[in-house]
Design an enzyme around this catalytic site. Structure first.
Site, PDB file in Angstrom:
ATOM      1  CE  LYS A 200      -1.553   2.674   2.810  1.00  0.00           C
ATOM      2  NZ  LYS A 200      -1.924   3.874   1.970  1.00  0.00           N
ATOM      3  N   GLY A 253       7.078   4.797   8.431  1.00  0.00           N
ATOM      4  CA  GLY A 253       6.162   5.736   8.891  1.00  0.00           C
ATOM      5  C   GLY A 253       5.834   6.476   9.488  1.00  0.00           C
ATOM      6  CD  GLU A 256      -0.251  10.436  14.798  1.00  0.00           C
ATOM      7  OE1 GLU A 256       0.196  10.572  14.356  1.00  0.00           O
ATOM      8  OE2 GLU A 256      -2.064  10.731  14.496  1.00  0.00           O
ATOM      9  CD  GLU A 275      12.644   3.443   8.930  1.00  0.00           C
ATOM     10  OE1 GLU A 275      12.380   4.888   9.137  1.00  0.00           O
ATOM     11  OE2 GLU A 275      12.708   3.646   7.890  1.00  0.00           O
ATOM     12  CB  CYS A 309      12.829   8.354   8.349  1.00  0.00           C
ATOM     13  SG  CYS A 309      14.267   7.551   7.781  1.00  0.00           S
ATOM     14  CD  GLU A 406      10.022  12.249  12.205  1.00  0.00           C
ATOM     15  OE1 GLU A 406       9.149  11.670  11.998  1.00  0.00           O
ATOM     16  OE2 GLU A 406      10.648  12.096  11.669  1.00  0.00           O
TER      17      GLU A 406
END
Ligand code: NAI
Ligand code: MG
Length: 502
Positions: A200, A253, A256, A275, A309, A406
């Site tokens: 996805k 991603g 959360e 990750e 990231c 972030e």
């Protein structure tokens, strides 16, 4: 419909060089299930936008639970009944090499698709994303014939050996910052091990994954081995995370959503690798080569418009060189070429979406309110498109929100430190642990600090190097499981112990 969409596509893709990109954009964007391109069962579609001009590039099928169910059936059938998991390893390798070749043959086209959908500078899309995508397939093609079991020192009355077997049906949910590269990091090792996949892509950037799906078909990948479901997180993503017939989920991603993925996995105890985010420290001692540290720190935080990231967003500079470093960093950054990402001279394009644009600008306001000193940037860089100037905050305290949360945009926080101990303490004072860097000419100190930093990747006198040969992943809330290198092979296999009575 097609007639109404066509001119808009030309406008949205203005400036591209490859006719193949227009041809691709004009085709309907459907789901890949069991080797067939099909619309979503609901008939719904969503828009994907060019963040450089805010124009609609394509309408994309909005997959949901019913479509995920179909994809799982196809992936399960391919896993249980097709030859794929039982293929001669050399033949499986040949398939992965073929996909790598096709990525390279279509490199310019893929780079433009990526730039249109994501906003990243096209030269970087070509040199990093597309080149890395092909390299990743090639690297894992090599692994197909090197996935070993072991023979164990059993009692003489027994012969014991292990088999390393594929996990089964793998759900892979990826973000929008490196859409094609993240797809390849996930798909290539899964296929190398003989698994079948439901991918996805992120709703902001579905296009390059769809083109990759076409290339995989062209390579001759059997039906159902790679399925692609475009759609949103809640809906397509959550249905994958919860699905009782999916054996493993790999996610990249936000932290959360990583938590939600883990919670959803409890139903059938599927394997999970995560990750997640980062707030990585880039630590510069006074004895470092500043001529190299300044431009590298700048790219470490502004590369891909800061949407990385592992970005070095907390730049720690030792007292004594702090002011000089911040001055130079400010000068370099203010001179960065921000603009049309299709222009080969551009170093920084827009952020990916309106949502991200608002998020970043909000953090700039938070930084100002917290009392940090804005030395450059902070504002929008164009009237149209989601452009933000490279932004540097000086005199940041590591406890401020702009140093702890972030941001995922072109915003750096420069923080002074006293000595080695202070650098390590402050560097580790974060809930994240994805990456870190240390700059010094003192070789012992470099290695000592590298050991003391709680991060999955540490760079010494450089920033951002990533290669499929080496594991990548997080300490602490940056996730768990390691991708790349032989570690992805571990993620996508399980071990069977076989006892034979002699
Ligand atoms: P996100 O974590 O919501 O999206 C990443 C992927 O997860 C997308 O494919 C999305 O559709 C999917 N997803 C979202 N909700 C889901 C759910 N409930 N179940 C299953 N899948 C779901 O990230 P988002 O909202 O795009 O960005 C928010 C922040 O996340 C960014 O500002 C950044 O801080 C961080 N982020 C970190 C990334 C990384 O590489 N570690 C990549 C993207 C975002
Ligand atoms: Mg989200």
């Amino acid at each position: 419909m097609a007639a109404a969409v066509a001119p808009a596509v030309e406008r949205a893709a203005a400036g591209i060089k490859n006719q193949a990109v227009l041809d691709f954009l004009r085709k309907p964007k459907m789901l890949l299930i069991g080797g067939k391109w099909t619309p979503a069962k609901s008939g719904k579609t969503f828009e994907t936008i060019n963040p450089a001009n805010e124009e609609v590039l394509a309408l994309v099928a909005e997959g949901g639970k019913a479509d995920v169910d179909e994809a799982v059936k196809a992936a399960r059938k391919a896993f249980e009944e097709s030859r794929w998991p039982r293929l001669n390893p050399h033949q499986r390798a040949r398939m992965l090499y073929k996909i790598a070749e096709l990525i390279e043959q279509h490199a310019d086209e893929l780079a433009e698709i990526e730039t249109l959908d994501n906003g990243k500078a096209v030269t970087q899309a070509r040199a990093i994303d597309v080149a890395g995508a092909a390299e990743t397939f090639r690297y894992y093609a090599g692994w197909c014939s090197k996935i070993y079991g072991e023979t164990n020192p059993s009692d003489p009355s027994m012969f014991n050996y292990t088999l390393r077997e594929p996990v089964g049906v793998c759900g892979q949910i990826i973000p929008w910052n490196f859409p094609l590269l993240m797809a390849c990091w996930k798909i290539a090792p899964a296929l190398a091990c003989g698994n079948t996949v439901i991918l996805k892509p992120a709703e902001q950037t579905p296009l390059s994954a769809l083109r990759l799906g076409e290339l995989a078909q062209e390579a001759g990948l059997p039906d159902g081995v790679l399925n692609i479901i475009t759609g949103f997180g809640p809906g397509a993503g959550s249905s994958i995370a919860e699905h009782p017939e999916i054996d493993k989920v790999a996610f990249t991603g936000s932290t959360e959503v990583g938590r939600l993925i883990l919670q959803a996995s409890t139903g059938n105890l599927k394997r999970v690798s995560l990750e997640l985010g980062g707030k990585s420290p880039n630590i510069i001692f006074t004895d470092a080569d500043l001529g190299s540290a300044v431009p590298t720190a700048m790219m470490g935080v502004f590369y891909n418009t800061g949407q990385v990231c592992a970005a070095g967003t907390r730049i720690f500079v030792q007292q004594g060189k702090y002011d000089e470093f911040v001055d130079q960093l400010t000068k370099f950054s203010a001179g960065m070429t921000v603009g049309n990402p299709l222009d080969p001279a551009t170093k920084m394009g827009p952020v990916v979406s309106k949502e991200q644009f608002d998020r970043v600008r909000n953090y700039v306001e938070i930084g100002k309110r917290e009392g940090a000193k804005l030395t450059t940037g902070g504002e929008a860089a164009a009237d149209r498109g989601y452009f933000i100037k490279p932004t540097i905050f000086a005199d940041v305290n590591n406890n401020m929100r702009i140093a702890q949360e972030e941001i995922f945009g072109p915003v750096a926080a420069a923080i002074p430190f006293k000595d080695e101990n202070d650098a390590v303490l402050q560097g580790n004072d974060t809930t994240y642990g994805l990456a870190a860097a240390v700059w010094t000419r003192d070789i012992a100190r470099a290695h000592k600090v590298a050991r003391a930093l709680k991060a999955g990747t540490v760079w010494i006198n450089t920033y951002g190097a990533i290669d499929p040969i080496s594991p990548f992943g997080g300490y602490k809330q940056s996730g768990f499981g390691r991708e790349l290198g032989k570690h992805s092979i571990e993620l996508y296999t399980q071990i069977k112990s076989v006892y034979v009575k002699l």
